[in-house]
Design an enzyme around this catalytic site. Structure first.
Site, PDB file in Angstrom:
ATOM      1  N   GLU A  73       0.946  -1.055  -0.082  1.00  0.00           N
ATOM      2  CA  GLU A  73      -0.068   0.059   0.009  1.00  0.00           C
ATOM      3  C   GLU A  73       0.833   1.340   0.025  1.00  0.00           C
ATOM      4  O   GLU A  73       1.651   1.493   0.857  1.00  0.00           O
ATOM      5  CB  GLU A  73      -0.788  -0.041   1.141  1.00  0.00           C
TER       6      GLU A  73
ATOM      7  N   CYS B 205      -2.941   8.368   3.443  1.00  0.00           N
ATOM      8  CA  CYS B 205      -2.512   7.969   1.996  1.00  0.00           C
ATOM      9  C   CYS B 205      -3.883   8.235   1.391  1.00  0.00           C
ATOM     10  O   CYS B 205      -3.707   8.311  -0.062  1.00  0.00           O
ATOM     11  CB  CYS B 205      -2.208   6.498   1.969  1.00  0.00           C
TER      12      CYS B 205
HETATM   13  P1  NAP Z   1       8.508   5.009   4.353  1.00  0.00           P
HETATM   14  O1  NAP Z   1       9.297   5.655   4.781  1.00  0.00           O
HETATM   15  O2  NAP Z   1       8.415   4.054   3.272  1.00  0.00           O
HETATM   16  O3  NAP Z   1       8.331   3.805   5.630  1.00  0.00           O
HETATM   17  C1  NAP Z   1       7.298   2.706   5.796  1.00  0.00           C
HETATM   18  C2  NAP Z   1       8.018   1.764   6.709  1.00  0.00           C
HETATM   19  O4  NAP Z   1       8.938   1.024   5.966  1.00  0.00           O
HETATM   20  C3  NAP Z   1       8.578   2.224   7.957  1.00  0.00           C
HETATM   21  O5  NAP Z   1       8.201   1.131   9.181  1.00  0.00           O
HETATM   22  C4  NAP Z   1       9.958   2.071   7.752  1.00  0.00           C
HETATM   23  O6  NAP Z   1      10.855   1.797   8.925  1.00  0.00           O
HETATM   24  C5  NAP Z   1      10.147   1.035   6.766  1.00  0.00           C
HETATM   25  N1  NAP Z   1      11.287   0.752   6.100  1.00  0.00           N
HETATM   26  C6  NAP Z   1      11.970   1.615   5.521  1.00  0.00           C
HETATM   27  N2  NAP Z   1      13.118   1.200   4.862  1.00  0.00           N
HETATM   28  C7  NAP Z   1      12.982  -0.340   5.065  1.00  0.00           C
HETATM   29  C8  NAP Z   1      13.750  -1.278   4.823  1.00  0.00           C
HETATM   30  N3  NAP Z   1      14.712  -1.229   4.113  1.00  0.00           N
HETATM   31  N4  NAP Z   1      13.196  -2.520   5.155  1.00  0.00           N
HETATM   32  C9  NAP Z   1      12.465  -2.895   5.810  1.00  0.00           C
HETATM   33  N5  NAP Z   1      11.533  -1.759   6.129  1.00  0.00           N
HETATM   34  C10 NAP Z   1      11.771  -0.423   5.953  1.00  0.00           C
HETATM   35  O7  NAP Z   1       7.103   5.513   4.434  1.00  0.00           O
HETATM   36  P2  NAP Z   1       6.349   6.448   5.547  1.00  0.00           P
HETATM   37  O8  NAP Z   1       7.580   7.773   5.700  1.00  0.00           O
HETATM   38  O9  NAP Z   1       6.396   5.697   7.125  1.00  0.00           O
HETATM   39  O10 NAP Z   1       5.081   6.841   5.385  1.00  0.00           O
HETATM   40  C11 NAP Z   1       4.526   7.726   4.405  1.00  0.00           C
HETATM   41  C12 NAP Z   1       4.159   7.288   3.258  1.00  0.00           C
HETATM   42  O11 NAP Z   1       3.356   6.138   3.180  1.00  0.00           O
HETATM   43  C13 NAP Z   1       3.467   8.131   2.424  1.00  0.00           C
HETATM   44  O12 NAP Z   1       4.112   8.275   1.089  1.00  0.00           O
HETATM   45  C14 NAP Z   1       2.132   7.880   2.357  1.00  0.00           C
HETATM   46  O13 NAP Z   1       1.531   7.825   0.988  1.00  0.00           O
HETATM   47  C15 NAP Z   1       2.313   6.190   2.415  1.00  0.00           C
HETATM   48  N6  NAP Z   1       1.101   5.801   3.003  1.00  0.00           N
HETATM   49  C16 NAP Z   1       0.308   4.798   2.462  1.00  0.00           C
HETATM   50  C17 NAP Z   1      -0.781   4.267   3.093  1.00  0.00           C
HETATM   51  C18 NAP Z   1      -1.515   3.254   2.170  1.00  0.00           C
HETATM   52  O14 NAP Z   1      -2.354   2.506   2.723  1.00  0.00           O
HETATM   53  N7  NAP Z   1      -1.648   2.971   1.025  1.00  0.00           N
HETATM   54  C19 NAP Z   1      -1.223   4.421   4.379  1.00  0.00           C
HETATM   55  C20 NAP Z   1      -0.357   5.569   4.926  1.00  0.00           C
HETATM   56  C21 NAP Z   1       0.828   5.936   4.465  1.00  0.00           C
HETATM   57  P3  NAP Z   1      11.313   3.243   9.736  1.00  0.00           P
HETATM   58  O15 NAP Z   1      10.375   4.250   9.989  1.00  0.00           O
HETATM   59  O16 NAP Z   1      12.063   2.573  10.630  1.00  0.00           O
HETATM   60  O17 NAP Z   1      12.203   3.755   8.712  1.00  0.00           O
END
Ligand code: NAP
Length: 515
Positions: free
Chosen positions: A257, A296
């Site tokens: 997602e 999101c």
């Molecule tokens: P993110 O930076 O992609 O991080 C998401 C998750 O992935 C975090 O738990 C992060 O951990 C983890 N992560 C990062 N690199 C990783 C790796 N190499 N291996 C395993 N896990 C890893 O996103 P975010 O900043 O938290 O969220 C914002 C984004 O999410 C926005 O773009 C939004 O549109 C999207 N979003 C989508 C939805 C949906 O349902 N489609 C819902 C909410 C948000 P750390 O935090 O420890 O780095």
């Protein structure tokens, strides 16, 4: 001293090691907690989930698992006030907390209720009818679904520390798979508290829930083919996970997602005096301000008839001028801060790109009047409405400002509205505001291939509408293309990710006995 977050693995709490990252109150900048970069051994965490949690869950029937979820939802409901205190530190107003905390617990309850009504009191799920395969009636085929034997790894985004976990945990649990949750670091202190209460409830079988409050470490490297991986977050991280050698090489079921540039289309039948015009404006203001636009599914693009573009811009600007930005714990506050200063920097950078392709009609990325808090210390941002007159500009369709930001884009005719919507390259949620069934049909046909969910809003359904941005447990949450190509929620279809579907060929009597 700031509290260090712990992980839960092998049915005990673990301290992390190595470097610790400070997590700050979104409104004041005061330290809240710190999260270690290194958590407990991920391979051991997964192994315990597979060997202890999995068998314990598979020993239960769907009905028994549903009963546990129901009790858990009731138990967590008794702790909402406690969760709300930490939720406010993430920048959430009480309205925002209702979406994340109450919404997450409500999702558990809906899953429990649907499963108890719609799933059998059995451990194997028959799937579809028996298909005759021989003329004599002695040989037939049927599908069954059984729990995968691994761990259900769930990597979540920072903006929904509770709902994000529970909406994945519920179907995994019902499907008979143990969950291994990795919350986003920024707001992990709230997820950790909820997991503590879940564990303390004593309701879950041992090993059915683990928590990694740390960097991912070797989590992905340790995945095996019976595990599953669910991810919510940015498209960039989704790509890294999707192409990880263990995930791609072992064909691990992967659901993403990701972000999306959701649109809301104002129908060409609407005029400025219609109730639909006002609904369009008020829905947008809600979407921009709930969770300070960090949803999101929030509306990022307003696709409006050219003749109404300036009227929409003026009406939205006037409504946004009345939005009180302030400390999330204050009852008068209508919009709280973003989750962190780093997040605000990212949104400001995105606004600069969007402004270069158009102009700011309301708000300012660097100044905001804040009530009950210090705008220099908290991650406050004013709601920002942009307008883009250049129909060839790419930025409004490509740049996600993950905050209270939206852009007005004018269209001329339904075909152009469809073309503009499609330029988002796949979205989680779209809305169409019209009372004309013909307009609705044409727009649905054009927009549906690009969307996971479409809401059609008008005066007749507005009073009961759940809103553009609210993902309902009964309906699909996920979208094609940029949105990640995933499918969550959607009622009991969400269990598909956790169940292996197998075709069984046998005598019809044997097939009947399997059900
Ligand atoms: P993110 O930076 O992609 O991080 C998401 C998750 O992935 C975090 O738990 C992060 O951990 C983890 N992560 C990062 N690199 C990783 C790796 N190499 N291996 C395993 N896990 C890893 O996103 P975010 O900043 O938290 O969220 C914002 C984004 O999410 C926005 O773009 C939004 O549109 C999207 N979003 C989508 C939805 C949906 O349902 N489609 C819902 C909410 C948000 P750390 O935090 O420890 O780095």
């Amino acid at each position: 001293m700031t509290r260090a977050l712990q992980s839960y693995s092998q049915d005990r709490w673990h301290d992390g090691t190595g470097e610790f990252v400070r997590l700050a109150d979104a409104a004041t900048g005061e330290p809240v907690a710190e999260i270690p970069r290194t958590g407990p051994d991920a391979a051991a965490m997964l192994d315990y989930a597979r060997t202890t949690g999995g068998p314990a869950l598979r020993a239960l029937t769907f009905t028994q698992r549903a009963a546990i979820l129901k009790s858990l939802a009731r138990y967590l409901s008794g702790h909402v006030a406690e969760f709300a205190v930490l939720s406010a530190l993430t920048g959430a107003t009480r309205r925002d907390t209702a979406v994340d905390v109450d919404g997450g617990i409500g999702t558990l309850a809906v899953y429990a209720s649907k499963a108890s009504r719609e799933l059998p009191d059995a451990r194997v799920l028959p799937d579809g009818p028996t298909e005759p395969l021989g003329k004599g009636g002695t040989f037939a085929g049927r599908h069954v679904r059984t729990p995968r034997l691994g761990a259900a790894v769930q990597v979540n985004a920072f903006n929904f520390p509770v709902w994000g976990m529970l909406e994945k945990f519920a179907p995994a649990f019902l499907g008979g798979m143990p969950s291994v949750v990795k919350p986003a670091s920024q707001t992990a202190y709230l997820t950790e508290l909820v997991v503590r209460r879940i564990i303390e409830s004593g309701l879950l079988p041992e090993g059915s829930l683990s928590l990694l409050c740390a960097g991912p470490g070797g989590l992905l490297d340790s995945l095996v083919s019976q595990d599953t991986l669910s991810f919510t977050g940015s498209a960039v991280t989704a790509l890294a996970l999707r192409t990880h050698p263990a995930v791609a090489g072992r064909a691990i079921p992967f659901n993403a997602e990701a972000d999306s540039l959701n649109c809301s289309v104002l129908g060409p039948d609407v005029t400025a005096g219609d109730p639909e015009f006002d609904l369009y404006v008020s829905q947008l203001v809600t979407e921009m301000t709930v969770k300070a636009g960090q949803k999101c599914t929030a509306i990022r693009r307003l696709i409006v008839p050219a003749a109404l573009a300036s009227a929409v811009s003026d009406a939205v600007s006037a409504a946004l001028a009345g939005v009180m930005v302030g400390h999330p714990a204050s009852p008068e506050t209508m919009m709280g801060p973003l989750a962190s200063l780093a997040q605000r920097d990212e949104v400001r950078a995105a606004v600069a790109k969007l402004a270069a392709a158009g102009r700011i009609a309301h708000g300012h990325p660097d100044t905001v009047e804040v009530h009950g808090a210090d705008s220099r210390r908290g991650a406050f941002l004013s709601p920002i409405l942009l307008s883009c007159d250049d129909s060839s500009a790419a930025a409004p369709h490509e740049v996600e400002a993950f905050g209270p930001v939206a852009t007005v884009i004018a269209y001329d005719g339904i075909d152009e509205a469809v073309t503009l919507a499609a330029r988002g390259d796949g979205s989680l949620a779209g809305s169409i505001v019209t009372r004309d069934a013909g307009v609705a049909s044409r727009l649905v046909e054009g927009l549906a291939p690009w969307h996971g969910r479409l809401l059609i809003l008008n005066r007749d359904d507005a009073a009961e509408s759940t809103g553009h941005g609210t993902a309902m447990p009964q309906l699909l949450h996920g979208g094609p293309g940029r949105a990640g190509g995933g499918a969550e929620l959607g009622g009991l279809r969400a269990l598909d990710h956790y169940l292996q579907r197998t075709a069984i060929q046998a005598h019809p009597d044997i097939l009947a006995a399997l059900a």
